[in-house]
Design an enzyme around this catalytic site. Structure first.
Site, PDB file in Angstrom:
ATOM      1  N   ASN A   7       0.854  -1.248  -0.039  1.00  0.00           N
ATOM      2  CA  ASN A   7      -0.069   0.113   0.081  1.00  0.00           C
ATOM      3  C   ASN A   7       0.788   1.257   0.054  1.00  0.00           C
ATOM      4  O   ASN A   7       1.466   1.493   1.110  1.00  0.00           O
ATOM      5  CB  ASN A   7      -0.792  -0.131   1.247  1.00  0.00           C
ATOM      6  CG  ASN A   7      -2.005   0.943   1.386  1.00  0.00           C
ATOM      7  OD1 ASN A   7      -1.957   1.970   0.588  1.00  0.00           O
ATOM      8  ND2 ASN A   7      -2.826   0.759   2.129  1.00  0.00           N
ATOM      9  N   ARG A  97      -2.371  -1.808  -3.675  1.00  0.00           N
ATOM     10  CA  ARG A  97      -3.535  -0.640  -3.520  1.00  0.00           C
ATOM     11  C   ARG A  97      -2.848   0.284  -4.594  1.00  0.00           C
ATOM     12  O   ARG A  97      -1.838   0.873  -4.610  1.00  0.00           O
ATOM     13  CB  ARG A  97      -3.726  -0.098  -2.067  1.00  0.00           C
ATOM     14  CG  ARG A  97      -4.296   1.228  -2.104  1.00  0.00           C
ATOM     15  CD  ARG A  97      -4.601   1.839  -1.097  1.00  0.00           C
ATOM     16  NE  ARG A  97      -5.227   3.330  -1.072  1.00  0.00           N
ATOM     17  CZ  ARG A  97      -4.503   4.388  -1.061  1.00  0.00           C
ATOM     18  NH1 ARG A  97      -3.256   4.573  -0.532  1.00  0.00           N
ATOM     19  NH2 ARG A  97      -5.252   5.454  -0.847  1.00  0.00           N
ATOM     20  N   HIS A 185     -10.577   6.432  -1.285  1.00  0.00           N
ATOM     21  CA  HIS A 185     -10.770   5.612  -0.252  1.00  0.00           C
ATOM     22  C   HIS A 185     -11.872   4.505  -0.660  1.00  0.00           C
ATOM     23  O   HIS A 185     -12.464   3.965   0.387  1.00  0.00           O
ATOM     24  CB  HIS A 185     -11.595   6.411   0.866  1.00  0.00           C
ATOM     25  CG  HIS A 185     -10.756   7.749   1.201  1.00  0.00           C
ATOM     26  ND1 HIS A 185     -11.280   8.784   1.955  1.00  0.00           N
ATOM     27  CD2 HIS A 185      -9.424   7.836   1.696  1.00  0.00           C
ATOM     28  CE1 HIS A 185     -10.160   9.582   2.253  1.00  0.00           C
ATOM     29  NE2 HIS A 185      -9.028   8.832   2.269  1.00  0.00           N
ATOM     30  N   ARG A 246      -6.069  19.776   3.575  1.00  0.00           N
ATOM     31  CA  ARG A 246      -6.791  19.998   2.291  1.00  0.00           C
ATOM     32  C   ARG A 246      -8.129  20.811   2.568  1.00  0.00           C
ATOM     33  O   ARG A 246      -8.598  20.440   3.547  1.00  0.00           O
ATOM     34  CB  ARG A 246      -6.948  18.732   1.586  1.00  0.00           C
ATOM     35  CG  ARG A 246      -5.945  18.066   1.211  1.00  0.00           C
ATOM     36  CD  ARG A 246      -6.179  16.660   0.193  1.00  0.00           C
ATOM     37  NE  ARG A 246      -5.523  15.374   1.211  1.00  0.00           N
ATOM     38  CZ  ARG A 246      -5.997  14.289   0.986  1.00  0.00           C
ATOM     39  NH1 ARG A 246      -6.934  13.829  -0.014  1.00  0.00           N
ATOM     40  NH2 ARG A 246      -5.266  13.625   1.188  1.00  0.00           N
ATOM     41  N   GLU A 389      -7.895  -1.589   5.064  1.00  0.00           N
ATOM     42  CA  GLU A 389      -7.886  -1.670   3.697  1.00  0.00           C
ATOM     43  C   GLU A 389      -7.114  -2.924   3.297  1.00  0.00           C
ATOM     44  O   GLU A 389      -7.326  -3.466   2.166  1.00  0.00           O
ATOM     45  CB  GLU A 389      -7.050  -0.487   3.228  1.00  0.00           C
ATOM     46  CG  GLU A 389      -8.031   0.734   3.266  1.00  0.00           C
ATOM     47  CD  GLU A 389      -7.179   1.930   2.981  1.00  0.00           C
ATOM     48  OE1 GLU A 389      -6.066   2.354   3.627  1.00  0.00           O
ATOM     49  OE2 GLU A 389      -7.709   2.827   2.499  1.00  0.00           O
TER      50      GLU A 389
END
Ligand code: ADP
Length: 408
Positions: A7, A97, A185, A246, A389
């Site tokens: 990942n 990923r 996501h 962000r 994940e």
């Protein structure tokens, strides 16, 4: 069966190795080996932490090259105190990923040269991530030869979002140019939706779920019939909720104003919106929710304002997603903030009291993991789920492995 999961982030790399005996278990397994790398560009160093059930290794290596870092990580699996296998050839399959699969990939795929070329081409849509993912794929090819590799895309779970939610209300030509809502996501949203159904003992297809993934990056997904039907991130991971550093959604006219009036360069604008906005930008303190909460308790007004905007945005978009779902059965909180901040969960939920969302405050404050924190009479179940994940990627690899076995 041994499954390696990679990942890769823009300046980090998480990896883990799972061992699955006969069948995929209901509950996620703990990896038998896991590694985390943080790259320190200023010092040209990679900080590495490797853990197994019995050992922990921390070291720094003086390189910024991802293939060299990965080669080093893989060696720790077969040598020294963190050894869990005798040789790398014991690894049966590798899952990656991959951040952007564009419109090309609606589910995970076996990596071929064609897939590599497409991920390379899609790097224009994810310049900080897809190249890092490719380096991982190529490093595995070099060290593990022809082991099957699976690309699991962060955009794929959102690929069924209906056109009304996916197409921007700009010129029609944008559609053919691939300018649309992709969402991110997805691996986490998909995992949490499945886990929510499992925890509640209900059929996923019967649930209307809003999953709040609140980490450094934040996004919501509205999930119906097990599919994402809307999400707050869009063409890039900058849209939607307020995040650590962000901005989330802002008036697009503001960008024109800033370019015209302040003569910003593209790099400056990029930096402002991605690196010095959000919780950090408003508070001037940190992008980390823990530090924001600490500063609030010391009476810092900018930290309070940052927190209030963060909550306001969350409530606002949850409201929008409820309209999209035409109701709500389950609200899920996940990732660093969602899993750990009882205050965020409580402040979000109290806005939906009028819809019968009621949480048990004691349960909420007792570090719930994979638990329903709603009171029995609540009209909506409220779950806190530890997102996994890497496990979701391992499950995708398992599915590919099985379908391949069935073909042969
Ligand atoms: P990433 O998006 O990088 O995977 P995480 O999901 O690990 O990030 O979330 C990181 C964020 O989680 C941190 O920036 C921090 O704000 C938040 N966080 C972690 N622990 C807590 C806590 N106990 N209370 C509030 N926020 C927390």
């Amino acid at each position: 069966m041994k499954i390696l999961v990679l990942n890769a982030g823009s300046s980090s790399q998480k990896s883990c190795l799972y061992e699955i005996e006969d069948d995929i278990p209901q509950q996620p397994l703990k990896p038998i080996w896991e590694a985390k790398v943080d790259v320190r560009y200023q010092n040209s160093l990679a900080e590495i932490e490797v853990k197994t059930e019995t050992a922990k290794l921390q070291e720094e290596i003086s390189t910024l090259s991802r293939p060299e870092i990965l080669a080093h990580l893989l060696d720790t699996m077969c040598q020294g105190s963190t050894k869990v296998i005798n040789q790398l050839s014991e690894i049966d399959i590798v899952g990656h990923r991959v951040v952007h699969g564009g419109q090309e990939y609606q589910k995970s795929v076996l990596i071929t040269q064609d897939v590599i070329n497409t991920i390379e081409r899609l790097a224009t849509l994810a310049p900080a991530h897809n190249p890092a993912n490719l380096e991982g794929i190529k490093a595995v090819q070099e060290r593990l030869g022809s082991v099957p590799q699976i690309a699991v895309f962060d955009t794929a779970f959102h690929s069924q979002i209906p056109d009304v939610a996916a197409i921007f209300s700009g010129p029609y030509e944008w559609i053919s140019q691939g300018i649309r809502r992709y969402g991110f996501h997805g691996i986490s949203h998909q995992y949490c939706a499945g886990r929510a159904a499992q925890i509640l003992g209900q059929d996923l297809a019967s649930l209307r779920i809003i999953n709040c993934h609140l980490g450094n990056g934040c996004s919501l997904a509205a999930i119906k019939n097990g599919l994402s039907i809307n999400t707050t991130m869009s063409f890039t991971p900058l849209d939607g909720l307020m995040m650590g550093s962000r901005s989330g959604a802002i008036d697009p006219g503001l960008l024109i104003h800033l370019l015209r009036q302040n003569n910003y360069t593209l790099e400056e604008l990029d930096h402002i919106l991605n690196k010095s906005s959000g919780l950090l930008g408003i508070s001037g303190i940190s992008s980390d929710m823990r530090e924001i909460r600490n500063s609030i308790s010391e009476g810092n007004e900018r930290a309070q304002l940052a927190y209030d905007i963060y909550i306001h945005r969350l409530r606002y978009y949850i409201g929008a997603m409820i309209a999209d779902l035409q109701g709500l059965d389950v609200l899920v909180f996940t990732a660093g903030v969602g899993e750990n901040s009882a205050d965020v969960r409580e402040n979000v939920c109290e806005a939906f009291d009028f819809l019968g969302v009621k949480i048990d405050k004691t349960k909420n404050h007792h570090q719930p993991v994979d638990v329903d924190i709603a009171v029995p009479e609540s009209q909506v179940r409220v779950l806190v789920i530890h997102t996994q994940e890497d496990w979701q990627i391992a499950c995708e690899c398992w599915t590919h492995y099985l379908s391949n076995q069935n073909k042969t």
